[in-house]
Design a protein around this motif. Sequence first.
Motif, short mmCIF file in Angstrom:
data_model
loop_
_atom_site.label_atom_id
_atom_site.label_comp_id
_atom_site.label_asym_id
_atom_site.label_seq_id
_atom_site.Cartn_x
_atom_site.Cartn_y
_atom_site.Cartn_z
N ALA A 36 0.86 -1.20 0.00
CA ALA A 36 0.00 0.00 0.00
C ALA A 36 0.89 1.24 0.00
N ASP A 37 0.54 2.18 -0.85
CA ASP A 37 1.31 3.41 -0.98
C ASP A 37 0.61 4.51 -0.19
N THR A 38 0.78 4.50 1.11
CA THR A 38 0.10 5.45 1.98
C THR A 38 0.80 5.44 3.34
N VAL A 56 4.38 -1.71 2.81
CA VAL A 56 3.89 -0.33 2.72
C VAL A 56 5.03 0.55 2.21
N THR A 57 4.68 1.52 1.39
CA THR A 57 5.67 2.54 1.01
C THR A 57 5.13 3.90 1.44
N THR A 58 6.04 4.72 1.96
CA THR A 58 5.65 6.08 2.35
C THR A 58 6.61 7.06 1.68
N ASN A 59 6.23 8.32 1.70
CA ASN A 59 7.14 9.38 1.26
C ASN A 59 6.76 10.65 2.03
N PRO A 60 7.53 11.72 1.92
CA PRO A 60 7.22 12.92 2.72
C PRO A 60 5.83 13.49 2.44
N THR A 61 5.38 13.42 1.20
CA THR A 61 4.05 13.95 0.86
C THR A 61 2.97 13.12 1.55
N LEU A 62 3.13 11.81 1.54
CA LEU A 62 2.13 10.93 2.17
C LEU A 62 2.14 11.12 3.69
N LEU A 63 3.32 11.34 4.28
CA LEU A 63 3.39 11.58 5.73
C LEU A 63 2.70 12.89 6.10
N ILE A 118 15.04 1.74 3.79
CA ILE A 118 15.38 3.15 3.66
C ILE A 118 15.21 3.59 2.20
N LYS A 119 14.34 4.59 2.03
CA LYS A 119 14.02 5.06 0.68
C LYS A 119 14.96 6.21 0.33
N VAL A 120 15.69 6.03 -0.75
CA VAL A 120 16.74 6.98 -1.13
C VAL A 120 16.43 7.58 -2.50
N PRO A 175 10.24 2.79 -9.95
CA PRO A 175 9.88 3.63 -11.09
C PRO A 175 8.47 4.20 -10.90
N PHE A 176 8.32 5.51 -11.13
CA PHE A 176 7.03 6.20 -10.92
C PHE A 176 6.24 6.20 -12.23
N LEU A 177 5.58 5.11 -12.52
CA LEU A 177 4.94 5.00 -13.83
C LEU A 177 3.80 5.99 -14.02
N GLY A 178 3.04 6.26 -12.96
CA GLY A 178 1.89 7.17 -13.10
C GLY A 178 2.33 8.59 -13.39
N ARG A 179 3.36 9.04 -12.69
CA ARG A 179 3.82 10.42 -12.95
C ARG A 179 4.38 10.55 -14.36
N LEU A 180 5.07 9.50 -14.83
CA LEU A 180 5.61 9.55 -16.19
C LEU A 180 4.47 9.56 -17.21
N ALA A 251 6.78 -1.26 -8.86
CA ALA A 251 6.06 -0.29 -9.70
C ALA A 251 5.29 0.67 -8.80
N ALA A 252 5.61 1.96 -8.90
CA ALA A 252 5.03 2.96 -7.99
C ALA A 252 4.25 4.01 -8.76
N SER A 253 3.46 4.77 -8.01
CA SER A 253 2.69 5.87 -8.59
C SER A 253 1.62 5.31 -9.54
N VAL A 254 0.89 4.32 -9.04
CA VAL A 254 -0.16 3.67 -9.85
C VAL A 254 -1.45 4.47 -9.70
N ARG A 255 -2.13 4.69 -10.80
CA ARG A 255 -3.32 5.54 -10.77
C ARG A 255 -4.64 4.77 -10.79
N ASN A 256 -4.67 3.60 -11.44
CA ASN A 256 -5.95 2.91 -11.64
C ASN A 256 -5.73 1.43 -11.93
N LEU A 271 3.93 -4.30 -6.68
CA LEU A 271 3.10 -3.14 -7.05
C LEU A 271 2.79 -2.39 -5.78
N THR A 272 3.12 -1.10 -5.72
CA THR A 272 2.68 -0.33 -4.57
C THR A 272 1.57 0.59 -5.03
N VAL A 273 0.45 0.51 -4.32
CA VAL A 273 -0.81 1.03 -4.86
C VAL A 273 -1.50 1.88 -3.80
O1 G3P Z 1 5.56 5.44 -4.12
C1 G3P Z 1 5.67 6.62 -4.91
C2 G3P Z 1 4.40 7.32 -4.96
O2 G3P Z 1 4.00 7.66 -3.67
C3 G3P Z 1 4.30 8.50 -5.85
O3 G3P Z 1 2.98 8.49 -6.24
O4 G3P Z 1 0.80 9.32 -6.80
O5 G3P Z 1 2.51 10.89 -5.87
O6 G3P Z 1 2.74 10.00 -8.18
P1 G3P Z 1 2.22 9.75 -6.81
#
Ligand code: G3P
Length: 303
Positions: A36-38, A56-63, A118-120, A175-180, A251-256, A271-273
């Motif tokens: 889960a990407d949250t 689970v994957t997190t990032n600063p925006t999700l936190l 650790i996410k780098v 890889p951030f497939l959704g953003r690309l 595979a990250a940044s999945v939209r649908n 897949l992180t979703v």
């Molecule tokens: O895991 C990376 C992800 O959080 C980025 O997703 O939706 O911000 O493009 P998004």
Amino acid sequence: MLKPSSISAANLHRRRQMNAVNPENHPAKLGPRIFADTADIAEIRPLFEAGIINGVTTNPTLLKKAGADSWGSSLSILQEILALLDPYPVSLELTELTEAGMLQQATELASLGQNSVIKVPVGGYQAVNKDYDPFTGLKVLRVLWQQNIQTNATLIFNTTQAFWAANAGATYVSPFLGRLADYCYQNDLPEKTPGNALYMVEDHKNSRDDQHVFNTEYVASGGATKDAGVRLIHEIVTVFANYDIQTEVLAASVRNSVQLSEVLLAGADILTVPAKVLMQVADHPLSSAGMKTFFEDSKAFTS
Ligand code: G3P
């Protein structure tokens, strides 16, 4: 949509050497893992308890979205997720931008739980400050590999970045497939077919851009397409399979759910979703219509 990949035999060989989540006698023993990407524990808990996710994957925006407003509160949120998920992996992103600062922060985050990853960020350091070392992420990945600390190389938008992160010792690449794909949609100019000018080889001979998406299969084949994000996953999986690289493609940044299907065809390892997409994986309008009919018809022979 991508056709089923011709590299599946090589990828299967590679995947057989990886840790499987499901037991030996499970039909999906070699299936991809789902994360889960949250950073929202209220979203994570039901998905984890239902067996939908095992990471689970997190990032600063999700936190920030989950309510973190200080370093201390972000650590509390992460600790709660780590404890719930243990022993499954939780990615925690570094926010320092120098090698020394990142390594110190990595030690702190790694000590939060034995399941910390650790996410780098692999690149982009000079976008924050032009004096920063562009190789900071790769250096940190290498040191953490030497220290036996699991890492997830993030903000990956081309195969080259993914390969170099793996070469530095990354456990996972993201890889951030959704953003690309979003970027391609937003910049695809109909008058410049095929694809868009950003991805044309000729343009890149004369200019540098921040996306570093040139020199890839889709450029070689004539430009970006609307499924550039999925093609990126396909390329990275192919390269890793060709060289039997054990770094997992996350595979990250999945939209649908369409992207989910395509990423599965591309052979991603994980897949992180986002939770809102995961909540819908068991649903389809025709499943709903079918259920209503079956339920109505079952009344003929059940009380
Ligand atoms: O895991 C990376 C992800 O959080 C980025 O997703 O939706 O911000 O493009 P998004």
